[in-house]
Structure formats: structure tokens, C-alpha cells
Design an enzyme around this catalytic site. Structure first.
Site, PDB file in Angstrom:
ATOM      1  N   CYS A 293       0.750  -1.244  -0.181  1.00  0.00           N
ATOM      2  CA  CYS A 293      -0.029  -0.035  -0.130  1.00  0.00           C
ATOM      3  C   CYS A 293       0.888   1.387  -0.107  1.00  0.00           C
ATOM      4  O   CYS A 293       1.557   1.359   0.860  1.00  0.00           O
ATOM      5  CB  CYS A 293      -0.889  -0.109   1.301  1.00  0.00           C
ATOM      6  SG  CYS A 293      -2.218   1.369   1.571  1.00  0.00           S
TER       7      CYS A 293
ATOM      8  N   CYS B  20     -10.082  10.014   8.941  1.00  0.00           N
ATOM      9  CA  CYS B  20      -8.594   9.295   8.443  1.00  0.00           C
ATOM     10  C   CYS B  20      -7.680  10.434   8.980  1.00  0.00           C
ATOM     11  O   CYS B  20      -7.558  11.577   8.984  1.00  0.00           O
ATOM     12  CB  CYS B  20      -8.734   9.778   6.759  1.00  0.00           C
ATOM     13  SG  CYS B  20      -7.032   9.373   6.162  1.00  0.00           S
TER      14      CYS B  20
ATOM     15  N   GLY C 270      -2.467  10.260   1.114  1.00  0.00           N
ATOM     16  CA  GLY C 270      -2.921  11.199   0.145  1.00  0.00           C
ATOM     17  C   GLY C 270      -3.972  10.557  -1.023  1.00  0.00           C
ATOM     18  O   GLY C 270      -4.473   9.614  -0.966  1.00  0.00           O
ATOM     19  N   GLU C 271      -4.327  11.737  -1.687  1.00  0.00           N
ATOM     20  CA  GLU C 271      -5.294  11.484  -2.660  1.00  0.00           C
ATOM     21  C   GLU C 271      -4.692  11.321  -4.008  1.00  0.00           C
ATOM     22  O   GLU C 271      -4.265  12.399  -4.696  1.00  0.00           O
ATOM     23  CB  GLU C 271      -6.391  12.598  -2.708  1.00  0.00           C
ATOM     24  CG  GLU C 271      -7.261  12.775  -3.763  1.00  0.00           C
ATOM     25  CD  GLU C 271      -7.873  11.522  -4.301  1.00  0.00           C
ATOM     26  OE1 GLU C 271      -8.526  10.626  -3.277  1.00  0.00           O
ATOM     27  OE2 GLU C 271      -7.866  11.151  -5.574  1.00  0.00           O
TER      28      GLU C 271
ATOM     29  N   ASN D  53     -11.374   2.098  11.727  1.00  0.00           N
ATOM     30  CA  ASN D  53     -10.185   1.924  12.902  1.00  0.00           C
ATOM     31  C   ASN D  53      -9.962   3.080  13.588  1.00  0.00           C
ATOM     32  O   ASN D  53      -8.819   3.048  14.183  1.00  0.00           O
ATOM     33  CB  ASN D  53      -9.163   1.201  12.388  1.00  0.00           C
ATOM     34  CG  ASN D  53      -8.528   1.937  11.117  1.00  0.00           C
ATOM     35  OD1 ASN D  53      -8.429   2.754  11.104  1.00  0.00           O
ATOM     36  ND2 ASN D  53      -8.380   1.061   9.881  1.00  0.00           N
TER      37      ASN D  53
ATOM     38  N   CYS E 237      -5.748   1.186   7.024  1.00  0.00           N
ATOM     39  CA  CYS E 237      -6.439   2.191   6.190  1.00  0.00           C
ATOM     40  C   CYS E 237      -6.551   3.435   7.031  1.00  0.00           C
ATOM     41  O   CYS E 237      -7.064   3.246   8.028  1.00  0.00           O
ATOM     42  CB  CYS E 237      -7.579   1.699   5.758  1.00  0.00           C
ATOM     43  SG  CYS E 237      -7.684   0.474   4.293  1.00  0.00           S
TER      44      CYS E 237
HETATM   45  N1  SAH Z   1      -7.220   9.146  -0.786  1.00  0.00           N
HETATM   46  C1  SAH Z   1      -7.672   7.661  -1.233  1.00  0.00           C
HETATM   47  C2  SAH Z   1      -6.734   6.515  -0.971  1.00  0.00           C
HETATM   48  C3  SAH Z   1      -6.120   6.664   0.241  1.00  0.00           C
HETATM   49  S1  SAH Z   1      -7.241   6.111   1.474  1.00  0.00           S
HETATM   50  C4  SAH Z   1      -9.103   7.445  -1.016  1.00  0.00           C
HETATM   51  O1  SAH Z   1      -9.530   8.125  -0.066  1.00  0.00           O
HETATM   52  O2  SAH Z   1      -9.643   6.633  -1.555  1.00  0.00           O
HETATM   53  C5  SAH Z   1      -7.601   4.472   1.335  1.00  0.00           C
HETATM   54  C6  SAH Z   1      -8.844   4.056   1.846  1.00  0.00           C
HETATM   55  O3  SAH Z   1      -8.821   3.944   3.501  1.00  0.00           O
HETATM   56  C7  SAH Z   1      -9.950   4.653   1.654  1.00  0.00           C
HETATM   57  O4  SAH Z   1     -11.214   4.049   1.164  1.00  0.00           O
HETATM   58  C8  SAH Z   1     -10.368   5.531   2.992  1.00  0.00           C
HETATM   59  O5  SAH Z   1     -11.742   5.778   3.143  1.00  0.00           O
HETATM   60  C9  SAH Z   1      -9.933   4.590   3.830  1.00  0.00           C
HETATM   61  N2  SAH Z   1      -9.706   4.789   5.387  1.00  0.00           N
HETATM   62  C10 SAH Z   1      -9.342   6.069   5.628  1.00  0.00           C
HETATM   63  N3  SAH Z   1      -9.293   6.086   6.979  1.00  0.00           N
HETATM   64  C11 SAH Z   1      -9.734   5.155   7.703  1.00  0.00           C
HETATM   65  C12 SAH Z   1      -9.948   4.683   8.831  1.00  0.00           C
HETATM   66  N4  SAH Z   1     -10.083   5.223   9.744  1.00  0.00           N
HETATM   67  N5  SAH Z   1     -10.758   3.291   8.678  1.00  0.00           N
HETATM   68  C13 SAH Z   1     -10.967   2.439   7.767  1.00  0.00           C
HETATM   69  N6  SAH Z   1     -10.973   3.018   6.579  1.00  0.00           N
HETATM   70  C14 SAH Z   1     -10.193   4.376   6.332  1.00  0.00           C
HETATM   71 FE1  SF4 Z   2      -7.633  10.017   3.837  1.00  0.00          FE
HETATM   72 FE2  SF4 Z   2      -8.130   9.268   1.367  1.00  0.00          FE
HETATM   73 FE3  SF4 Z   2      -9.830  11.152   2.590  1.00  0.00          FE
HETATM   74 FE4  SF4 Z   2      -7.192  11.749   1.939  1.00  0.00          FE
HETATM   75  S1  SF4 Z   2      -8.869  11.443   0.569  1.00  0.00           S
HETATM   76  S2  SF4 Z   2      -8.456  12.350   3.860  1.00  0.00           S
HETATM   77  S3  SF4 Z   2      -6.238  10.017   2.493  1.00  0.00           S
HETATM   78  S4  SF4 Z   2      -9.394   9.003   3.094  1.00  0.00           S
END
Ligand code: SAH
Ligand code: SF4
Length: 332
Positions: A94, A108, A151-152, A283, A323
């Protein structure tokens, strides 16, 4: 920080040099390129300066199912990558694409940092390079890469596209395109661009809620790009790619977005379309996870609509590598 791509560009000509440079980097995992015999002086001089940052810290979960790698990128900050070793033999890395993230999803940890810096393609590839090197020493190799770290990805679009080319290149990382997945919070125009610019690579979209009022609260970006625009971009994506399956991610937070009614709304929105739903119990301590029966009931709604659904294993919890937990706060 540049290292892979200049080396590959310099190696383009002549063929013998290209092969030697590729072999040194991707088979021997070394950047000691200037000692390669038969390279021109100019090429040697240029290559002498190319050295990727070193792996700073590696944290392994006791059951060895997951490992977290920390890198310091001079002038930018720290980033993390996570290796997830599934019982099936699948080994997924990842990777991060930004230091922090500007999207600000409420659950997040990366989002809470805000956006600090974009990575260049080489800094994305660096993470794969180190994981592959560690696995090779154990006689193993990476099978999958997911852009689901910090990151996005679509806010750093060109670097991601450039990195994808090197990941799939037969003489570089040689990964199967289908097994490399880019995950986005949902930027409609970039979803269409991705269909054209990265054919064969996999796409994941973080949906979380199929109702705008709830998605607005979880993913602030939804106020700019509401669900209707997201779905319209996905329909274009399927038209361009000939219907490649898209993974839809739902991070489930107890009492917020885990009701059967919301599952119904999502199933109605995506029924009959090529999607695979992935449920991820949150989480985050501030946004606690749905319990197992609630997750099962949520999943069942999709099954009832003939939509494939899986619940993501919570690998990496023990080392804050699951994640959304990546914040690279470790001091180096
Ligand atoms: N920015 C992108 C990729 C990184 S985040 C995106 O948001 O898709 C990757 C995944 O982790 C996303 O689906 C996001 O929603 C998830 N994620 C972020 N924080 C999380 C958390 N606290 N618990 C479970 N999943 C989470
Ligand atoms: Fe986290 Fe993805 Fe949302 Fe950015 S876009 S804050 S990395 S879950």
C-alpha cells in the site's frame, strides 16, 4: 528527488547499457550505477548523482502479516508504505502519493495532517523498490500494489500516471496492470482521464455513503462533486474501458453510515454495474467501527442485489498501519 526515471531515460540508448542499468536496479536492487562496465563517460557522470533515499524504519507486526516502512523525503517530510501478506500468498504493498492529504475525510489520520507535499513519481516508486528488495531477500515477490496509503492520488495525478508506467514496464517492476489499483475519494474528471491515461490498471472509489447529506459530512469533497457527478464519471469510465470492474470502498462508522437503508441506497445506485464492494470497518478512535452483525447485515443487502461484496481483513491494526492510520509521525 529523482533517481529511477533519469536512470531509465539515460539508459534508453544504447540497448546494452539499458539492460545493464535495469539489471543493476531491478534485479540487484542497487544504485551503484557508475561501476557498470561499458557506459559512456557522460552517462556515468550523470548516473553518479542518482541515489534514492534510504528506508528509515521498518516496523513488523508480531504475526509478520504486515510491515510498515517509513521514509524521510528531504524537504517534504515523512511517508509510510505498508506491506500486507495475505494467507493466500498475495503480497500487497500500500503506497503513499502525498505527505498528508487535503481532502480531510473525518475518520482519516492522514486527512488530519492536511496537505504537506506532493510526491514525485520516483518517490512513489521508491516505496515499491524497497518492499521488493526486502521480499527478494526472502525469496518472495510483490503481487499487488494499491495506492491507498497517505494522500489522494488524483490530487497528484501526473506523478501517479508516470509511476504506473514504470510499475508495469516489463524490464522494471513488471507488475500486472490489473493488480495495481489506484484508490480515489472521487474526482470526476480525473476518473475519466484515468480511463484514457492508464488503460488496464484497476480503479477503486471511496464511496462511504450513497446519500449526499451523509457523504458531505464524511468526505468534504462531496460538496463540490456530489454523487450524481461521481456516478456519471464512472459511467464514462466503463464506456471507455469496456466495463472494467471498479472497487467501491465503504469505511463503516457505527451509527453514522452503516444502516441497512444506506446499503439499500448504494445497492440501488450501483445495481447492474460492474462493481465490487469492499467494506472496511473504521479503525479510528473518534469514529468507531460498526460491529460485526451490522457489517454482515450491510453486506447482505448488496448480495441480495447480486453485487459482489467482501469485508476487508483488518491487517496492520497492531502497528497503526491499517487504512487511514498512516500519519508518519515517527521521529527519525
Ligand atoms: N485518498 C484515497 C486513497 C487513500 S485512503 C481514498 O480516499 O480513496 C484509502 C482507503 O482507506 C479509503 O477508502 C479510505 O476511506 C480508507 N480509510 C481512511 N481512513 C480510514 C479509517 N480510519 N478506517 C478505515 N478505513 C479508512
Ligand atoms: Fe484520507 Fe483518502 Fe480522505 Fe485523503 S482522501 S483524507 S487519504 S481517506
Amino acid at each position: 528527488m529523482y533517481f529511477f526515471r533519469p536512470a531509465l531515460a539515460l539508459a534508453r540508448n544504447p540497448t546494452a547499457a539499458r539492460q545493464k542499468i535495469h539489471y543493476r536496479i531491478f534485479q540487484e536492487f542497487s544504485f551503484e550505477l557508475s561501476s557498470i562496465a561499458g557506459l559512456g563517460q557522460q552517462v556515468k557522470a550523470a548516473l553518479a548523482h542518482l541515489h534514492p533515499p534510504l528506508l528509515q524504519h521498518c516496523k513488523t507486526e508480531t504475526d509478520r502479516q504486515s510491515e510498515k516502512y517509513l521514509f524521510h523525503l528531504p524537504g517534504k517530510g515523512n511517508i509510510e508504505a505498508v506491506l500486507l501478506q495475505h494467507q493466500t500468498g498475495r503480497k500487497t504493498l500500500c503506497v503513499s502519493t502525498q505527505v498528508g492529504c487535503g481532502v480531510g475525510c473525518v475518520f482519516c489520520a492522514t486527512g488530519r495532517l492536511g496537505l504537506k507535499a506532493n510526491l514525485c513519481a520516483d518517490e512513489i516508486l521508491l516505496q515499491v523498490f524497497h518492499a521488493q528488495k526486502i521480499l527478494r531477500q526472502r525469496g518472495e515477490r510483490l503481487t499487488n500494489v494499491v495506492f491507498m496509503g497517505m494522500g489522494e492520488p488524483f490530487h497528484n495525478y501526473q506523478a501517479v500516471i508516470d509511476a504506473l508506467q514504470v510499475l508495469a514496464d516489463d524490464s522494471c517492476f513488471s507488475l500486472s496492470r490489473r493488480r495495481v489499483t489506484v484508490s480515489t475519494a472521487g474526482i470526476p474528471q480525473r476518473i475519466r482521464d484515468f480511463a484514457c491515461d492508464a488503460p488496464g490498471f484497476s480503479l477503486a472509489v471511496s464511496v462511504h455513503a450513497a446519500r449526499d447529506d451523509i457523504r458531505n459530512q464524511l468526505v468534504p469533497l462531496n460538496r463540490r462533486f456530489p454523487l450524481q457527478e461521481l456516478v456519471s464519471a464512472l459511467k464514462d469510465y466503463w464506456e471507455i474501458t469496456g466495463g472494467l470492474t471498479v472497487m467501491l470502498e465503504f469505511t463503516l462508522v457505527a451509527g453514522v453510515n452503516d444502516s441497512p437503508e444506506l446499503a439499500q441506497a448504494a445497492a440501488a445506485l450501483f445495481a447492474g454495474l460492474p462493481v465490487h464492494v469492499n467494506l472496511i470497518p473504521s479503525n479510528d478512535t473518534l469514529y468507531p467501527p460498526s460491529d460485526d452483525p451490522q457489517v454482515r447485515a450491510f453486506a447482505q443487502v448488496f448480495r441480495d442485489h447480486q453485487i459482489a461484496v467482501t469485508v476487508r481483513h483488518r491487517l496492520g491494526d497492531g502497528i497503526a498501519a491499517a487504512c487511514g492510520q498512516l500519519a508518519a509521525s515517527h521521529k527519525v
